[in-house]
Motif scaffolding. Structure first.
Motif, short mmCIF file in Angstrom:
data_model
loop_
_atom_site.label_atom_id
_atom_site.label_comp_id
_atom_site.label_asym_id
_atom_site.label_seq_id
_atom_site.Cartn_x
_atom_site.Cartn_y
_atom_site.Cartn_z
N ILE A 1 0.82 -1.22 0.00
CA ILE A 1 0.00 0.00 0.00
C ILE A 1 0.85 1.26 0.00
CG2 ILE A 1 -2.02 -1.09 1.06
CD1 ILE A 1 -1.12 0.26 3.73
N GLY A 2 2.17 1.10 0.16
CA GLY A 2 3.03 2.27 0.17
C GLY A 2 4.47 1.90 0.45
N ILE A 3 5.27 2.93 0.63
CA ILE A 3 6.68 2.73 0.98
C ILE A 3 7.11 3.91 1.84
CG2 ILE A 3 7.59 3.88 -1.09
CD1 ILE A 3 9.77 1.58 -1.05
N ILE A 4 7.96 3.62 2.82
CA ILE A 4 8.53 4.67 3.66
C ILE A 4 10.03 4.68 3.37
CG2 ILE A 4 8.76 3.18 5.71
CD1 ILE A 4 7.67 6.78 6.00
N THR A 5 10.57 5.86 3.14
CA THR A 5 11.98 5.97 2.78
C THR A 5 12.69 6.95 3.70
OG1 THR A 5 11.68 7.82 1.24
CG2 THR A 5 11.34 5.59 0.35
N THR A 6 13.99 6.92 3.63
CA THR A 6 14.77 7.88 4.41
C THR A 6 14.45 9.30 3.95
OG1 THR A 6 16.65 7.49 2.94
CG2 THR A 6 16.65 6.33 5.05
N THR A 7 14.10 9.46 2.69
CA THR A 7 13.71 10.79 2.19
C THR A 7 12.43 11.25 2.87
OG1 THR A 7 14.76 10.33 0.07
CG2 THR A 7 13.12 12.11 0.12
N ASP A 8 11.47 10.34 3.06
CA ASP A 8 10.23 10.68 3.77
C ASP A 8 10.52 11.12 5.20
OD1 ASP A 8 8.61 9.91 1.55
OD2 ASP A 8 8.63 7.83 2.23
N LEU A 9 11.43 10.39 5.86
CA LEU A 9 11.78 10.75 7.24
C LEU A 9 12.47 12.10 7.30
CD1 LEU A 9 13.12 7.32 8.54
CD2 LEU A 9 10.88 8.33 8.97
N ALA A 10 13.38 12.34 6.37
CA ALA A 10 14.09 13.63 6.35
C ALA A 10 13.14 14.78 6.07
CB ALA A 10 15.21 13.59 5.31
N ALA A 11 12.20 14.57 5.15
CA ALA A 11 11.23 15.62 4.83
C ALA A 11 10.38 15.93 6.06
CB ALA A 11 10.34 15.18 3.67
N TYR A 12 9.97 14.92 6.79
CA TYR A 12 9.17 15.14 7.99
C TYR A 12 9.99 15.91 9.04
CZ TYR A 12 7.02 14.45 12.48
OH TYR A 12 6.51 14.66 13.72
N LEU A 13 11.21 15.46 9.27
CA LEU A 13 12.05 16.11 10.28
C LEU A 13 12.36 17.56 9.93
CD1 LEU A 13 14.50 13.24 11.23
CD2 LEU A 13 12.61 14.16 12.59
N SER A 14 12.47 17.85 8.65
CA SER A 14 12.80 19.22 8.25
C SER A 14 11.63 20.18 8.45
CB SER A 14 13.27 19.26 6.80
OG SER A 14 12.17 19.05 5.93
N THR A 15 10.42 19.62 8.55
CA THR A 15 9.25 20.48 8.74
C THR A 15 8.66 20.39 10.14
OG1 THR A 15 7.76 18.78 7.89
CG2 THR A 15 8.64 20.38 6.30
N ALA A 16 9.13 19.42 10.93
CA ALA A 16 8.59 19.25 12.29
C ALA A 16 9.02 20.41 13.16
CB ALA A 16 9.10 17.93 12.88
N GLU A 17 8.13 20.81 14.00
CA GLU A 17 8.45 21.90 14.92
C GLU A 17 9.42 21.43 15.97
OE1 GLU A 17 5.21 24.04 16.63
OE2 GLU A 17 4.02 23.85 14.82
N ALA A 18 10.39 22.23 16.27
CA ALA A 18 11.33 21.93 17.34
C ALA A 18 10.60 22.07 18.67
CB ALA A 18 12.53 22.87 17.28
N PRO A 19 10.92 21.22 19.63
CA PRO A 19 10.27 21.34 20.95
C PRO A 19 10.64 22.69 21.58
CG PRO A 19 11.96 19.63 20.98
CD PRO A 19 11.88 20.14 19.58
N SER A 20 9.66 23.28 22.24
CA SER A 20 9.92 24.56 22.89
C SER A 20 10.68 24.31 24.18
CB SER A 20 8.62 25.30 23.15
OG SER A 20 7.74 24.49 23.89
#
Length: 134
Positions: free
Chosen positions: A113-132
């Motif tokens: 049904i899909g694939i998860i890649t290191t690119t997907d993880l990097a894209a998420y981390l680059s947009t995730a909010e840093a903890p306050s």
């Protein structure tokens, strides 16, 4: 990252081939689509292997003829897969521990049904909010 599941980050536009697809045809799909892997599936859409850009390095290094060679000769078998409801941290740990860059996402009834890649993880981390700071 604890509350994020694979379903949120995985790519659903997957590219699959059959075990008898020629490696040159699989390579063309990967180049045309700008992707780093194709999943090898059986007639029921169940994962039987994965062919990645790393496998193509091995193909070239071994200097085996590419033409008329099926992907089943080079694909990785015994593929580690995940499901859509697995926490992303678990998949990231698996990828890091084994050196994987691609993990197919499967469903018992639908198969791939899909694939998860290191690119997907990097894209998420680059947009995730840093903890306050506390």
């Amino acid at each position: 990252m604890e509350d994020i599941f694979v379903a949120r980050l995985m790519s659903t536009s997957t590219h699959t081939v059959s075990p008898d697809t020629l490696v040159e045809d699989a390579a063309q799909v990967m180049m045309d689509e700008g992707i780093g892997s194709v999943m090898v599936v059986d007639d029921d859409n169940q994962v039987v292997g994965i062919l990645t850009n790393t496998d193509f390095v091995r193909i070239v290094a071994e200097r085996k003829p590419k033409d008329r060679t099926p992907v089943s000769e080079y694909m990785t078998e015994d593929v580690v897969t995940t499901t859509a409801q697995v926490p992303i941290r678990d998949v990231a740990d698996t990828m890091m521990n084994h050196g994987f860059h691609h993990v197919p996402v499967v469903d018992d009834e639908e198969g791939v049904i899909g694939i998860i890649t290191t690119t997907d993880l990097a894209a998420y981390l680059s947009t995730a909010e840093a903890p306050s700071p506390s």
